[in-house]
Enzyme design. Structure first.
Site, short mmCIF file in Angstrom:
data_model
loop_
_atom_site.label_atom_id
_atom_site.label_comp_id
_atom_site.label_asym_id
_atom_site.label_seq_id
_atom_site.Cartn_x
_atom_site.Cartn_y
_atom_site.Cartn_z
N TYR A 41 -7.40 -12.93 119.06
CA TYR A 41 -7.26 -11.93 117.95
C TYR A 41 -6.61 -10.92 118.36
O TYR A 41 -5.79 -10.38 117.42
CB TYR A 41 -9.01 -11.49 117.80
CG TYR A 41 -9.19 -10.34 116.84
CD1 TYR A 41 -9.15 -10.68 115.65
CD2 TYR A 41 -9.16 -9.07 117.24
CE1 TYR A 41 -9.16 -9.56 114.49
CE2 TYR A 41 -9.36 -7.97 116.57
CZ TYR A 41 -9.39 -8.28 115.01
OH TYR A 41 -9.41 -6.94 114.00
N LYS B 224 -3.32 -9.56 116.08
CA LYS B 224 -3.14 -8.08 115.73
C LYS B 224 -2.05 -7.41 116.31
O LYS B 224 -1.11 -6.38 115.68
CB LYS B 224 -4.52 -7.22 115.71
CG LYS B 224 -5.56 -7.75 115.02
CD LYS B 224 -5.37 -7.64 113.61
CE LYS B 224 -6.41 -7.97 112.67
NZ LYS B 224 -6.23 -7.52 111.20
N1 LIG Z 1 -14.48 -4.39 111.64
C1 LIG Z 1 -13.80 -4.05 112.67
O1 LIG Z 1 -14.13 -3.58 113.83
C2 LIG Z 1 -12.29 -4.00 112.57
C3 LIG Z 1 -11.75 -3.20 113.53
C4 LIG Z 1 -10.13 -3.31 113.56
C5 LIG Z 1 -9.84 -4.09 112.66
N2 LIG Z 1 -10.32 -4.66 111.62
C6 LIG Z 1 -9.53 -5.38 110.58
O2 LIG Z 1 -9.87 -4.77 109.32
C7 LIG Z 1 -9.64 -5.86 108.45
C8 LIG Z 1 -11.13 -5.90 107.61
O3 LIG Z 1 -12.07 -6.27 108.51
P1 LIG Z 1 -13.32 -6.18 107.95
O4 LIG Z 1 -14.33 -5.49 109.22
O5 LIG Z 1 -13.85 -5.31 106.78
O6 LIG Z 1 -14.01 -7.70 107.81
P2 LIG Z 1 -14.85 -8.28 106.72
O7 LIG Z 1 -15.02 -9.51 107.18
O8 LIG Z 1 -15.80 -7.49 105.98
O9 LIG Z 1 -13.78 -8.31 105.51
C9 LIG Z 1 -12.46 -9.16 105.68
C10 LIG Z 1 -12.20 -10.05 104.23
O10 LIG Z 1 -11.03 -10.76 104.48
C11 LIG Z 1 -11.12 -11.80 103.65
N3 LIG Z 1 -10.47 -12.83 104.14
C12 LIG Z 1 -10.49 -13.68 105.23
N4 LIG Z 1 -9.75 -14.55 105.31
C13 LIG Z 1 -8.96 -14.61 104.02
C14 LIG Z 1 -8.10 -15.64 103.39
N5 LIG Z 1 -7.62 -16.47 104.31
N6 LIG Z 1 -7.54 -15.29 102.30
C15 LIG Z 1 -8.08 -14.37 101.43
N7 LIG Z 1 -9.12 -13.34 102.03
C16 LIG Z 1 -9.25 -13.55 103.36
C17 LIG Z 1 -12.74 -12.07 103.73
O11 LIG Z 1 -13.26 -13.01 102.77
C18 LIG Z 1 -13.53 -10.73 103.81
O12 LIG Z 1 -13.94 -10.32 102.57
C19 LIG Z 1 -9.29 -7.18 109.09
O13 LIG Z 1 -8.01 -7.49 109.18
C20 LIG Z 1 -9.82 -7.03 110.58
O14 LIG Z 1 -9.37 -7.49 111.66
C21 LIG Z 1 -11.56 -4.70 111.61
#
Ligand SMILES: NC(=O)c1ccc[n+]([C@@H]2O[C@H](COP(=O)([O-])OP(=O)(O)OC[C@H]3O[C@@H](n4cnc5c(N)ncnc54)[C@H](O)[C@@H]3O)[C@@H](O)[C@H]2O)c1
Length: 249
Positions: free
Chosen positions: A153, A157
């Site tokens: 992961y 990123k």
């Molecule tokens: N939650 C955290 O702690 C955190 C920290 C740092 C970065 N992020 C990043 O933030 C972003 C959003 O994460 P989140 O926490 O809201 O997660 P989440 O799981 O709530 O949302 C992610 C969304 O991406 C969509 N998705 C996944 N694969 C897909 C695909 N192939 N095509 C289209 N849509 C797709 C999912 O359906 C979901 O709606 C991500 O890129 C994640 O890596 C999250």
């Protein structure tokens, strides 16, 4: 006057977590949002949560499917009459010790997190206007901080961050800003997923990710994305925008 009045935004990952909060935040500020995600059900829930004054159009699509991305971006530009801001939020996570890391894990993480982001950038650049266009890509604290069990992961990123920094340099001549945003821990379904902490992992190893402020609410990251995509951030490009509650310090 709303900051996003008349601004046309293409947003991925809008069915959940940070993406949903971003759709709500940007439409509250007046944006016309074209929202893409794998989950049709989640998109419908996001659309229901949007109260305006901006608008939302939804389209289910897989960000790793090149023809689907090409069609979605073309339809976004036609539906909105152009694209001013691209926000890539769609992403997946996988926590696993190196011993059980598979090629499938690596391919999935890089396909969704990096390839999906890159495809949306390439296609949207056919529409983003010189001088005012903006791209916001979601990287992570993990891109620049070693986090155990998150090798793949974090690498995906790190790739999003490196891609965004180079794209910012490449697009400087067009004055199109590219902002990689790096949240720390955010309370969303992604981290609540059972996959996040498989049995047997030593949770003490995760202490590095924790902020004294606790985990962020998705709305806090959405507010930072709204800033990055707006003219308030007119001089912000090509630098990692850390929104991690000081977890780095
Ligand atoms: N939650 C955290 O702690 C955190 C920290 C740092 C970065 N992020 C990043 O933030 C972003 C959003 O994460 P989140 O926490 O809201 O997660 P989440 O799981 O709530 O949302 C992610 C969304 O991406 C969509 N998705 C996944 N694969 C897909 C695909 N192939 N095509 C289209 N849509 C797709 C999912 O359906 C979901 O709606 C991500 O890129 C994640 O890596 C999250």
């Amino acid at each position: 006057m709303n900051r996003y009045d008349g601004v046309r935004v293409l947003l991925t990952g809008a069915a959940s977590g940070i993406g949903r909060a971003t759709a709500i935040r940007l439409t509250t500020e007046g944006a016309a949002v074209y929202a893409v995600d794998l989950s049709e059900k989640g998109l419908a829930e996001t659309a229901e949560a949007v109260t305006g004054p901006g608008t939302i159009t939804t389209r289910p699509a897989d960000v790793t499917d090149e023809p689907a991305v090409i069609a979605a971006v073309a339809d976004a530009a036609e539906t909105l009459g152009g694209i001013d801001v691209l926000v890539n939020v769609a992403g997946v996570h996988k926590t696993t010790p190196i011993e059980t890391l598979t090629v499938d894990d690596l391919n999935r993480l890089f396909s969704v997190n990096l390839v999906g982001t890159a495809l949306f950038c390439r296609e949207s650049l056919k529409h983003l206007p010189d001088r005012t266009g903006v791209i916001v890509n979601t990287a992570s604290l993990s891109a620049t901080q070693g986090n155990p069990y998150m090798t793949a992961y974090s690498a995906s990123k790190g790739a999003v961050l490196a891609f965004s920094l180079s794209l910012a340099a490449e697009l400087a001549a067009r004055r199109i800003r590219v902002v990689p945003i790096s949240p720390g821990a955010v309370d969303t379904p992604l981290v609540r997923n059972a996959d996040m902490f498989p049995p047997g992992l030593d949770l003490n190893y995760f202490s590095k990710i924790r902020s004294y402020y606790g985990a962020a609410d998705p709305e806090m990251i959405a507010a930072a994305i709204a800033f990055a995509g707006s003219s308030d951030a007119a001089y912000y490009t090509g630098a990692d925008f850390r929104v991690d509650g000081g977890a780095h310090t």
